[in-house]
Design an enzyme around this catalytic site. Structure first.
Site, PDB file in Angstrom:
ATOM      1  N   HIS A   6       0.813  -1.352   0.072  1.00 55.78           N
ATOM      2  CA  HIS A   6       0.212  -0.101  -0.149  1.00 55.78           C
ATOM      3  C   HIS A   6       0.933   1.388   0.024  1.00 55.78           C
ATOM      4  O   HIS A   6       2.013   1.242   0.236  1.00 55.78           O
ATOM      5  CB  HIS A   6      -1.045   0.188   1.316  1.00 55.78           C
ATOM      6  CG  HIS A   6      -0.296   0.160   2.429  1.00 55.78           C
ATOM      7  ND1 HIS A   6      -0.171  -0.520   3.561  1.00 55.78           N
ATOM      8  CD2 HIS A   6      -0.122   1.608   3.066  1.00 55.78           C
ATOM      9  CE1 HIS A   6       0.375  -0.129   4.619  1.00 55.78           C
ATOM     10  NE2 HIS A   6       0.552   1.178   4.261  1.00 55.78           N
ATOM     11  N   ARG A  10      -2.258  11.447   3.641  1.00 56.35           N
ATOM     12  CA  ARG A  10      -3.098  12.141   4.469  1.00 56.35           C
ATOM     13  C   ARG A  10      -3.918  12.960   4.228  1.00 56.35           C
ATOM     14  O   ARG A  10      -3.605  13.652   3.168  1.00 56.35           O
ATOM     15  CB  ARG A  10      -2.030  12.959   5.515  1.00 56.35           C
ATOM     16  CG  ARG A  10      -1.092  12.088   6.126  1.00 56.35           C
ATOM     17  CD  ARG A  10      -0.324  13.203   7.070  1.00 56.35           C
ATOM     18  NE  ARG A  10       1.017  12.258   7.661  1.00 56.35           N
ATOM     19  CZ  ARG A  10       0.894  11.401   8.637  1.00 56.35           C
ATOM     20  NH1 ARG A  10      -0.203  10.981   9.175  1.00 56.35           N
ATOM     21  NH2 ARG A  10       2.161  10.895   9.109  1.00 56.35           N
ATOM     22  N   GLU A  53      -3.974   3.857   1.271  1.00 52.15           N
ATOM     23  CA  GLU A  53      -4.370   3.900   2.687  1.00 52.15           C
ATOM     24  C   GLU A  53      -4.773   5.398   2.851  1.00 52.15           C
ATOM     25  O   GLU A  53      -3.597   6.209   2.592  1.00 52.15           O
ATOM     26  CB  GLU A  53      -3.255   3.355   3.510  1.00 52.15           C
ATOM     27  CG  GLU A  53      -3.391   3.775   5.084  1.00 52.15           C
ATOM     28  CD  GLU A  53      -2.341   3.814   5.973  1.00 52.15           C
ATOM     29  OE1 GLU A  53      -1.801   4.522   6.699  1.00 52.15           O
ATOM     30  OE2 GLU A  53      -1.794   2.482   6.013  1.00 52.15           O
ATOM     31  N   ASN A  57      -6.643  12.281  10.366  1.00 52.01           N
ATOM     32  CA  ASN A  57      -6.121  12.694  11.529  1.00 52.01           C
ATOM     33  C   ASN A  57      -7.188  13.493  12.185  1.00 52.01           C
ATOM     34  O   ASN A  57      -7.665  14.608  11.783  1.00 52.01           O
ATOM     35  CB  ASN A  57      -4.762  13.643  11.672  1.00 52.01           C
ATOM     36  CG  ASN A  57      -3.505  12.517  11.417  1.00 52.01           C
ATOM     37  OD1 ASN A  57      -3.419  11.532  11.836  1.00 52.01           O
ATOM     38  ND2 ASN A  57      -2.781  13.036  10.473  1.00 52.01           N
ATOM     39  N   HIS A  72       3.944  11.375  -7.271  1.00 53.19           N
ATOM     40  CA  HIS A  72       2.556  11.050  -7.576  1.00 53.19           C
ATOM     41  C   HIS A  72       2.281   9.740  -7.355  1.00 53.19           C
ATOM     42  O   HIS A  72       3.188   8.945  -7.259  1.00 53.19           O
ATOM     43  CB  HIS A  72       2.218  11.440  -9.171  1.00 53.19           C
ATOM     44  CG  HIS A  72       3.132  10.842 -10.044  1.00 53.19           C
ATOM     45  ND1 HIS A  72       4.405  11.283 -10.509  1.00 53.19           N
ATOM     46  CD2 HIS A  72       2.963   9.519 -10.696  1.00 53.19           C
ATOM     47  CE1 HIS A  72       4.919  10.464 -11.429  1.00 53.19           C
ATOM     48  NE2 HIS A  72       4.263   9.409 -11.486  1.00 53.19           N
ATOM     49  N   GLU A 122      -1.155  10.156 -11.826  1.00 51.65           N
ATOM     50  CA  GLU A 122      -1.013   9.839 -13.154  1.00 51.65           C
ATOM     51  C   GLU A 122      -1.844   8.572 -13.762  1.00 51.65           C
ATOM     52  O   GLU A 122      -1.940   7.505 -13.155  1.00 51.65           O
ATOM     53  CB  GLU A 122       0.491   9.377 -13.340  1.00 51.65           C
ATOM     54  CG  GLU A 122       1.016   9.334 -14.768  1.00 51.65           C
ATOM     55  CD  GLU A 122       2.489   9.223 -14.735  1.00 51.65           C
ATOM     56  OE1 GLU A 122       3.060   9.413 -16.129  1.00 51.65           O
ATOM     57  OE2 GLU A 122       3.033   8.518 -14.115  1.00 51.65           O
TER      58      GLU A 122
END
Length: 131
Positions: A6, A10, A53, A57, A72, A122
């Site tokens: 993965h 954020r 993922e 927060n 990217h 991309e």
């Protein structure tokens, strides 16, 4: 050997980001783990075991600064023109399609799109090394 499983980004607003990745790339929530100070949302689809993922927060209100280190994410599609039109029709504003040649031959055909938090993705035509 190590296996890539993965990549994490954020995000500020979970629902907005989940909706973007679902509309743009057909990613669905594979698992959502809620903790006291943050939430992890794993997104995937049937094309690959690799997951994205999203880390949310809790209590954060200001957008993240991406800095100059982030590059990217990349995805490949079977019909780049159809995907570009679909994303345009959804109002997701993909950049123009670019053809990149090397030694007189097509190396890559692609465009970029930006998620709600400013991350670049991309989108490549499946061709050559981009399967």
């Amino acid at each position: 050997m190590a296996k890539m499983i993965h990549s994490m980004v954020r995000v500020l607003e979970e629902a907005r980001s989940v909706a973007f990745y679902e509309q743009a790339f057909g990613l669905q929530i594979a698992e959502r783990l809620d903790f006291d100070t943050f939430t992890l949302v794993y997104l995937s689809n049937a094309e690959t075991e690799f997951e994205l993922e999203l880390t949310v927060n809790k209590g954060r209100e200001e957008a993240y600064e991406l800095g100059n280190g982030y590059g990217h994410l990349a995805v490949s599609v079977t019909d780049l023109d159809a995907e570009h039109k679909r994303l345009t029709d959804l109002g997701l504003n993909p950049n123009k399609i670019v053809e990149f040649n090397r030694d007189g031959a097509l190396f890559a055909r692609f465009f970029f799109i930006t998620d709600p938090d400013g991350y670049k993705i991309e989108v490549l035509q499946r061709h050559g090394r981009f399967k």
